[in-house]
Scaffold this motif. Structure first.
Motif, PDB file in Angstrom:
ATOM      1  N   SER A   1       0.826  -1.203   0.000  1.00  0.00           N
ATOM      2  CA  SER A   1       0.000   0.000   0.000  1.00  0.00           C
ATOM      3  C   SER A   1       0.860   1.252   0.000  1.00  0.00           C
ATOM      4  O   SER A   1       1.850   1.345   0.733  1.00  0.00           O
TER       5      SER A   1
ATOM      6  N   GLN B   1     -11.789   2.521   1.964  1.00  0.00           N
ATOM      7  CA  GLN B   1     -11.173   3.620   1.232  1.00  0.00           C
ATOM      8  C   GLN B   1     -12.203   4.725   0.963  1.00  0.00           C
ATOM      9  O   GLN B   1     -13.343   4.460   0.627  1.00  0.00           O
TER      10      GLN B   1
ATOM     11  N   ARG C   1      -1.154  -4.191   3.623  1.00  0.00           N
ATOM     12  CA  ARG C   1      -1.946  -3.017   3.981  1.00  0.00           C
ATOM     13  C   ARG C   1      -1.096  -2.031   4.796  1.00  0.00           C
ATOM     14  O   ARG C   1      -0.051  -2.392   5.349  1.00  0.00           O
ATOM     15  N   ARG C   2      -1.568  -0.806   4.878  1.00  0.00           N
ATOM     16  CA  ARG C   2      -0.820   0.225   5.611  1.00  0.00           C
ATOM     17  C   ARG C   2      -0.689  -0.100   7.092  1.00  0.00           C
ATOM     18  O   ARG C   2       0.178   0.424   7.787  1.00  0.00           O
TER      19      ARG C   2
END
Length: 363
Positions: A122, A336, A149-150
């Motif tokens: 990400s 998101q 993922r972050r």
């Protein structure tokens, strides 16, 4: 000091899971025994027909039909083909549900794509080259595709390793002929989206609730297993959550300090109107509204196009400040979001990713 609680309760009506942060409800997931929701489940489907202007229809194992989402693949299925699909949206009323060939299995730190390949990270992950390389190394040699993922860098390494191993095992099951995997239950959905900041306690009332919490912790977050506590039945009532859940079905939301929100749904979008009421400080109402809107979007599982009618502000800096508060409030949202600048009329257009099943309020 922050008091972050996961509450999970099971009874004859189903399974419910909630996040309380400093006693305030921040997230809720509900599974109704009387109305099982197939969203997230993975199964085989047969192509029935393709209708120009409408799309491709598939038949599931229970003989129900859904529309097939176009997806990223360029290969067009033909009538009679059998595909592995994931249910992206349940049928509601006279509107068909949606299935997708882009199967994904989500964890807190990674997303597994069983039918793709490679590893991507990400762009929102705040990590240096060495940490990124370390995270990529955990996925080296794993089948399928992976998205880091972050949140990955924030997790305990043992938890991340357990999550990767569990998702890889699920991916193997998905790639088998004629897969039939249930979607994630209410506790897993809540934990996947809200447990990056680890809960101080996980309170479980009911056998099914306890098993769900233990199963998720064992497979995806071993470090949290010791935080599970047995609770008496009536856990949600004890924290007055039944009234809060019922309030989510109301279109009106009262804002702290005055003012209110009106939330209305249409087929195309969700419209949110900010009302000042008797409050004279319009800028303050808009700021309070921006923060509360982010919370309501999560609680009500609102996705798609959202149009917010803030109270008109004559000064550009007040408009910019309102949008900045809204962006900050959704920054930790696992779904998101994309927010456009406020127009001169006080309108803000935004989108929010649809994630998981919506809430049902019938009993």
């Amino acid at each position: 000091m922050s008091d972050r609680l996961f509450l999970v309760e099971s009874d004859g009506k189903g399974l419910r899971a909630a996040l309380l942060d400093n006693r305030r409800l921040q997230a809720i997931e509900i599974d109704r025994s009387a109305h099982p929701n197939p969203v997230g489940s993975i199964q085989s489907a047969k192509i029935v027909r393709t209708v120009k202007g409408l799309g491709t229809f598939v038949r599931l194992f229970d003989e129900s039909q859904m529309l097939l989402e176009a997806g990223r693949t360029k290969t067009l299925p033909e009538s009679g083909d059998t595909l592995t699909v994931q249910i992206a949206r349940a049928s509601r009323g006279g509107k068909l549900g949606v299935a997708t060939r882009n199967v994904s299995l989500s964890g807190r730190g990674v997303v597994h794509l069983p039918f793709e390949s490679g590893v991507s990270i990400s762009r929102r992950l705040d990590a240096g080259i060495e940490l990124r390389a370390s995270l990529e190394a955990l996925l080296d040699g794993k089948a399928g595709g992976w998205i880091v993922r972050r949140n990955a860098a924030s997790l305990e390494r043992t938890d991340l390793e357990a999550e990767i191993a569990s998702l890889a095992e699920e991916g193997d099951a998905v790639r088998m002929e004629a897969p039939n995997l249930s979607g994630p239950d209410a506790f897993r959905r809540l934990a996947c989206d809200s447990a990056v900041a680890a809960p101080d306690r996980i309170m479980a009332a009911g056998l099914a609730a306890r098993r769900s919490a233990e199963r998720w912790c064992h497979n995806y977050a071993p470090s949290l297993t010791a935080r599970i506590e047995n609770a008496e039945s009536g856990l949600f009532d004890l924290h007055d959550l039944d009234n809060e859940i019922a309030a989510l079905a109301d279109r009106q939301v009262v804002l702290p300090g005055g003012g209110s929100l009106s939330i209305d749904h249409t087929e195309a979008l969700t419209a949110i109107d900010v009302n000042a009421g008797a409050e004279s400080d319009i800028a303050s109402v808009n700021l309070a509204a921006a923060a509360e809107i982010a919370r309501q979007l999560r609680l009500r599982h609102i996705g798609g196009i959202i149009v917010i009618d803030f109270i008109s502000l004559p000064r550009p800096r007040d408009r910019d400040r309102t949008v900045d508060v809204l962006k900050a409030a959704v920054a930790d949202d696992s779904a998101q979001t994309h927010i456009l600048p406020m127009s001169a009329f006080g309108l803000v257009e935004m989108t929010r990713e649809r994630r998981g099943p919506g809430l049902e309020f019938d009993t």
